[in-house]
Structure formats: structure tokens, C-alpha cells
Design an enzyme around this catalytic site. Structure first.
Site, PDB file in Angstrom:
ATOM      1  N   HIS A   1       5.858   7.969 -16.810  1.00  0.00           N
ATOM      2  CA  HIS A   1       4.929   7.354 -15.859  1.00  0.00           C
ATOM      3  C   HIS A   1       5.235   5.887 -15.561  1.00  0.00           C
ATOM      4  O   HIS A   1       4.696   5.326 -14.623  1.00  0.00           O
ATOM      5  CB  HIS A   1       3.487   7.456 -16.372  1.00  0.00           C
ATOM      6  CG  HIS A   1       3.177   6.509 -17.510  1.00  0.00           C
ATOM      7  ND1 HIS A   1       3.553   6.753 -18.801  1.00  0.00           N
ATOM      8  CD2 HIS A   1       2.537   5.312 -17.533  1.00  0.00           C
ATOM      9  CE1 HIS A   1       3.156   5.766 -19.580  1.00  0.00           C
ATOM     10  NE2 HIS A   1       2.549   4.865 -18.845  1.00  0.00           N
ATOM     11  N   ARG A   2       6.113   5.261 -16.335  1.00  0.00           N
ATOM     12  CA  ARG A   2       6.341   3.826 -16.147  1.00  0.00           C
ATOM     13  C   ARG A   2       7.159   3.572 -14.882  1.00  0.00           C
ATOM     14  O   ARG A   2       8.087   4.318 -14.561  1.00  0.00           O
ATOM     15  CB  ARG A   2       7.028   3.224 -17.369  1.00  0.00           C
ATOM     16  CG  ARG A   2       6.145   3.265 -18.607  1.00  0.00           C
ATOM     17  CD  ARG A   2       6.650   2.390 -19.717  1.00  0.00           C
ATOM     18  NE  ARG A   2       5.792   2.520 -20.889  1.00  0.00           N
ATOM     19  CZ  ARG A   2       4.664   1.840 -21.063  1.00  0.00           C
ATOM     20  NH1 ARG A   2       4.266   0.966 -20.156  1.00  0.00           N
ATOM     21  NH2 ARG A   2       3.924   2.021 -22.143  1.00  0.00           N
TER      22      ARG A   2
END
Length: 364
Positions: A209-210
Site C-alpha cells: 500500500h505504500r
């Protein structure tokens, strides 16, 4: 004494839950201590927040600030305004924030501006990467915190180097591990287990998700393709974060071994992790949980704020170059992954120590 417990995003709920239990137990023993659970509304997707209250037996929030989404600045402003209004209407004696999300920083600022002392649980952790919003949140929060509850000696030293007096630092352990150990017997089989006929040690769990991994479409494609190519045909279970899903929709990645599913609840997700051959992630919290459960963990980041998961745990930093995937997978399938060891004070009693320190500090 009334303590505001601030929760706004998925990781917060895992860290707050055992503190609620510890406060209740202290109150039952005759201490004048109570809490007000403040949900900032930073995460408002049911799978990303609401389901955690039920799964972890957290009571309904006393207050929901309803901050919702928006940019970093918009969200920070909405939380600060909402929490300031709450304190002006009904002041608390202590603002206790956890972790490193926007809610942590925003409520700490509002509290200090109204002279409400702040305690930070999971204080002092640092990645050294200022491109991460979480790192800014940590640094700002710790710069205005009164009482620092830390997970490891490394966190203590980070605070001491920044000028914090040792008398304000309390090494207590990790409340996320309190939650993990308490609820481990309740882990719940998700639907994907039977749907894909999964078996212990014969699949891999992935979360991404980063921004460094998912915001560039071709880089995300390369990462996923390399992971799929080197898992020796094992199913790759990928609960997709909402921000990642938007990007994946444009890529059209399809592979027989890749199973993209909706975000899972806490009990279901950790059921999968506990039985996986390995975890591939860019989440800090998952590296802690994998370490405690003894599951090999590959972190697609260049740095980590949780170095103990590497020096003592099962985690390894691979960076986010797709070429790093192949040698790590070869090591895993050759049976050469490190086993890890117990981390001091990660024993399920962290919240008890936090509340005991608060009782001593405020003489209640």
C-alpha cells in the site's frame, strides 16, 4: 482521571484494545481512572476500521469526529478542529495517542495547545525516511509528548538522542502484540481458505500500500510479476488495500496463482499469516506480527522503523527493486530463512505496564 484514547486508522485499534482492558481492570481495583474512546474517522471503510471494533471486542466509540478522507493537510485539519472542539466542551486529563497515523499527530497538537498532557504509545520509533508521512507524524508527535511509552531499547535511544529526559521514557513493550496473543486462539478461517483449497505452509500472503510501491503503475506491475514468477506456483493471496485497488484496476494483471481479494478482518487476516509459508509486505505492523508467529517476512522497503524485526525477528528488508525478489524467494524455498527469537517485553502484558505507569505518574 479521564483519559482520551485516540483511534483513527486500522493499526490504532489493535494498539488501543488492550489498553481499554487494562484501564477497566485498574478501575475495578479501585483506581480513579476511566477512558473516553475517540474515533477520529480517519479510516471510514467498514473493512478498514468498523469491523475491528467487533472483532477485537472494542466498545462503540464515545465520540466520532467524522474526519473522513481528503489530503494529508485536509485530514489533519479536520481532526484537529474536531478534537479541539471536543476538549473545549469536555476536557480530559490525558490524551493518549498510539502509533504514527495522522490522527496521532493531529490530536497530540490539539491537546497540547489546550494544555492537556500527551502520552505516546509506540514512541521513539524512526525509519529515517522523511518521504513517509508516518515519519513526520512520529517526529512531530514526539516533539510535543509528555510521556513516552516505547517498544524497544532502540526507540529509547532515538528519544534520548533527540533530547528527551530518561525520566519521561517508559519501555513497556508492544500493545499490538498484546492483542495478537490474546486473540490468537480466536483466529478465524476466511472464505478464501476453502475457496482456493489452501493448506498450511503452501501459500504466500502479500500486502502492498505504500506510495513508493504502488503509485507508479509500471513499478507495481513489475513487483507483482516478479513475486508471482518466483513463488513456485504457490497461491499468492493478496488482500488489496483500497488505495492500491484504484491503481491495479488500470493494470489488468491476471495470473492463475494470484488471488486479489477484499481487505480481511483482523482475525481472518492473521489466520492466513499464521499458516502461510511467508509474507511479502510493506507494512510495519505486519512485520511485528509475522515475527511473533515465526513466519518468514519479506519487506519491500529500503528502511524500517522496526529494526528489531530484522535483528531479532523473521523479517528481511528487500528494498523495492523487483530484482530483489528472486534471491529472497530462493533462500525461502531452500529452507534457509532465519528463525527469529523472542523480543523482550513482547509478552502480552504491555498495556498493564502502561496503565501502571499512568497510575504512578498521576498518583491515582
Amino acid at each position: 482521571m479521564k483519559i482520551d484514547l485516540i483511534a483513527g486508522a486500522r493499526p490504532n485499534f489493535m494498539k488501543i484494545s488492550p489498553i481499554i482492558d487494562a484501564i477497566r481492570q485498574a478501575s475495578d481495583r479501585g483506581h480513579d481512572i476511566s477512558f473516553r474512546l475517540v474515533h477520529t474517522g480517519q479510516h471510514y471503510d467498514q473493512n478498514m476500521s468498523g469491523s475491528f471494533f467487533e472483532a477485537l471486542n472494542i466498545p462503540p466509540p464515545d465520540v466520532n469526529l467524522g474526519a473522513g478522507g481528503g489530503s494529508q493537510a485536509e485530514q489533519t485539519a479536520a481532526i484537529m478542529i474536531g478534537y479541539e472542539k471536543l476538549l473545549l466542551e469536555s476536557r480530559s486529563d490525558l490524551c493518549l495517542v498510539v502509533g504514527d497515523v495522522t490522527s496521532t499527530m493531529a490530536c497530540a497538537i490539539s491537546a497540547q495547545k489546550l494544555s492537556v498532557p500527551v502520552a505516546h504509545v509506540e514512541a521513539g520509533i524512526r525509519s529515517g525516511d522523511w518521504t513517509m508521512p508516518e515519519e513526520i507524524n512520529r517526529m512531530v508527535t514526539d516533539s510535543i509528548t509528555n510521556y513516552f511509552f516505547t517498544t524497544t531499547e532502540a526507540a529509547d535511544q532515538n528519544l534520548i538522542r533527540s533530547g528527551v529526559g530518561e525520566e519521561r521514557i517508559f519501555r513497556v513493550g508492544n500493545t499490538m502484540i498484546d492483542t495478537l496473543l490474546k486473540h490468537r486462539p480466536r483466529f478465524k478461517q476466511p472464505e478464501i481458505w476453502e475457496q482456493k483449497a489452501l493448506d498450511v505452509g503452501k501459500y504466500i500472503v502479500m500486502t502492498l500500500h505504500r506510495p513508493a510501491n504502488v503509485d507508479q503503475e509500471e513499478k507495481l506491475r513489475a513487483l507483482i510479476e516478479q513475486i508471482v514468477a518466483h513463488t513456485q506456483g504457490l497461491p499468492l493471496i493478496f488482500p488489496v488495500h483500497p488505495r492500491t485497488r484504484k491503481i491495479l484496476e488500470n493494470l489488468g494483471i491476471v495470473h492463475d496463482a494470484l488471488h486479489m481479494i477484499e481487505p480481511l478482518g483482523y482475525l481472518e487476516f492473521n489466520f492466513l499469516v499464521e499458516r502461510a509459508k511467508a509474507v511479502v509486505t510493506d507494512s510495519g505492523g505486519i512485520t511485528e506480527e509475522a515475527t511473533v508467529m515465526g513466519i518468514p517476512c519479506m519487506t519491500l522497503r529500503d528502511n524500517t522503523e522496526r529494526p528489531e524485526t530484522i535483528t531479532m525477528g523473521t523479517n528481511e528488508l528487500l528494498g523495492n527493486d523487483p530484482k530483489s525478489i528472486s534471491p529472497a524467494m530462493e533462500k525461502l524455498f531452500a529452507g534457509n530463512w532465519k528463525k527469529g527469537q523472542e523480543i523482550p517485553l513482547w509478552d502480552g502484558k504491555t498495556a498493564e505496564r502502561i496503565v501502571k505507569h499512568i497510575i504512578d505518574i498521576f498518583n491515582i
